[in-house]
Write a protein that holds these residues in place. Sequence first.
Motif, PDB file in Angstrom:
ATOM      1  N   MET A 149       2.193  98.193  41.607  1.00  0.00           N
ATOM      2  CA  MET A 149       2.289  96.875  42.219  1.00  0.00           C
ATOM      3  C   MET A 149       2.904  97.033  43.608  1.00  0.00           C
ATOM      4  N   PRO A 150       2.158  96.723  44.668  1.00  0.00           N
ATOM      5  CA  PRO A 150       2.684  96.907  46.029  1.00  0.00           C
ATOM      6  C   PRO A 150       3.923  96.043  46.283  1.00  0.00           C
ATOM      7  N   GLN A 151       4.862  96.623  47.021  1.00  0.00           N
ATOM      8  CA  GLN A 151       6.078  95.902  47.375  1.00  0.00           C
ATOM      9  C   GLN A 151       5.793  94.979  48.546  1.00  0.00           C
ATOM     10  N   GLU A 152       6.097  93.693  48.378  1.00  0.00           N
ATOM     11  CA  GLU A 152       5.943  92.717  49.453  1.00  0.00           C
ATOM     12  C   GLU A 152       7.207  92.608  50.286  1.00  0.00           C
ATOM     13  N   ALA A 153       8.352  92.641  49.614  1.00  0.00           N
ATOM     14  CA  ALA A 153       9.627  92.482  50.316  1.00  0.00           C
ATOM     15  C   ALA A 153      10.747  92.951  49.410  1.00  0.00           C
ATOM     16  N   VAL A 176      16.982  92.259  45.184  1.00  0.00           N
ATOM     17  CA  VAL A 176      15.718  91.792  44.603  1.00  0.00           C
ATOM     18  C   VAL A 176      14.581  92.498  45.318  1.00  0.00           C
ATOM     19  N   THR A 177      13.559  92.852  44.572  1.00  0.00           N
ATOM     20  CA  THR A 177      12.331  93.402  45.128  1.00  0.00           C
ATOM     21  C   THR A 177      11.193  92.516  44.660  1.00  0.00           C
ATOM     22  N   ILE A 178      10.345  92.098  45.581  1.00  0.00           N
ATOM     23  CA  ILE A 178       9.198  91.242  45.253  1.00  0.00           C
ATOM     24  C   ILE A 178       7.954  92.110  45.282  1.00  0.00           C
ATOM     25  N   LEU A 179       7.262  92.167  44.147  1.00  0.00           N
ATOM     26  CA  LEU A 179       6.073  92.996  43.997  1.00  0.00           C
ATOM     27  C   LEU A 179       4.836  92.116  43.905  1.00  0.00           C
ATOM     28  N   ASP A 180       3.759  92.573  44.518  1.00  0.00           N
ATOM     29  CA  ASP A 180       2.494  91.838  44.498  1.00  0.00           C
ATOM     30  C   ASP A 180       1.768  92.124  43.196  1.00  0.00           C
ATOM     31  N   ALA A 181       1.487  91.075  42.442  1.00  0.00           N
ATOM     32  CA  ALA A 181       0.795  91.209  41.169  1.00  0.00           C
ATOM     33  C   ALA A 181      -0.661  90.773  41.268  1.00  0.00           C
ATOM     34  N   GLY A 182      -1.192  90.630  42.469  1.00  0.00           N
ATOM     35  CA  GLY A 182      -2.570  90.154  42.581  1.00  0.00           C
ATOM     36  C   GLY A 182      -2.660  88.694  42.199  1.00  0.00           C
ATOM     37  N   ARG A 183      -3.766  88.310  41.629  1.00  0.00           N
ATOM     38  CA  ARG A 183      -3.974  86.927  41.192  1.00  0.00           C
ATOM     39  C   ARG A 183      -3.095  86.632  39.992  1.00  0.00           C
ATOM     40  N   ALA A 184      -2.455  85.498  39.977  1.00  0.00           N
ATOM     41  CA  ALA A 184      -1.588  85.110  38.861  1.00  0.00           C
ATOM     42  C   ALA A 184      -2.176  83.924  38.125  1.00  0.00           C
ATOM     43  N   THR A 185      -1.988  83.919  36.820  1.00  0.00           N
ATOM     44  CA  THR A 185      -2.349  82.767  36.004  1.00  0.00           C
ATOM     45  C   THR A 185      -1.192  82.491  35.054  1.00  0.00           C
ATOM     46  N   LEU A 186      -1.109  81.288  34.567  1.00  0.00           N
ATOM     47  CA  LEU A 186      -0.144  80.933  33.540  1.00  0.00           C
ATOM     48  C   LEU A 186      -0.953  80.633  32.291  1.00  0.00           C
ATOM     49  N   GLU A 187      -0.788  81.463  31.281  1.00  0.00           N
ATOM     50  CA  GLU A 187      -1.553  81.327  30.044  1.00  0.00           C
ATOM     51  C   GLU A 187      -0.668  80.639  29.024  1.00  0.00           C
TER      52      GLU A 187
END
Length: 145
Positions: A44-48, A58-69
Amino acid sequence: MTRSEPSTEPGAGAAHRCVRQLRLVVEAEDYEQAVAFYRDVLGMPQEAAFAGDGEARVTILDAGRATLEIANPAQKRMIDDVEVGRQVAPRLRVAFEVEDTAATTGALVDAGAMQLAPPTETPWRSLNSRLEAPAGLQITIFEEL
């Protein structure tokens, strides 16, 4: 399993869409291990990343498209039965779509995750594995077949 069409209920139209991003915030006792696992092994690429007073990080990682199931209890039990063969999931489980479930599962186990169930083909045509991962998360790794 049948799939239903998008809702036509009030609030479902484009004019009512106000959520721009889903962020799942997870407290990790072993922060470095969790960041390395999700960023370096899962990919997961690091955004910030930010640091604050009192050793706050805190590290914010890019998870691509997100959905709430959102699933009812019967659906949660059915998914556990299909993926693992028994009831194991807590109320919250995180699923990651990957290109190769078997290879990713192996890399995550090598990095410290505990495999609960090996890659298994589901009735909804995906290949899913289940793991206990850093930061106390139960995760599903899946690829669409």
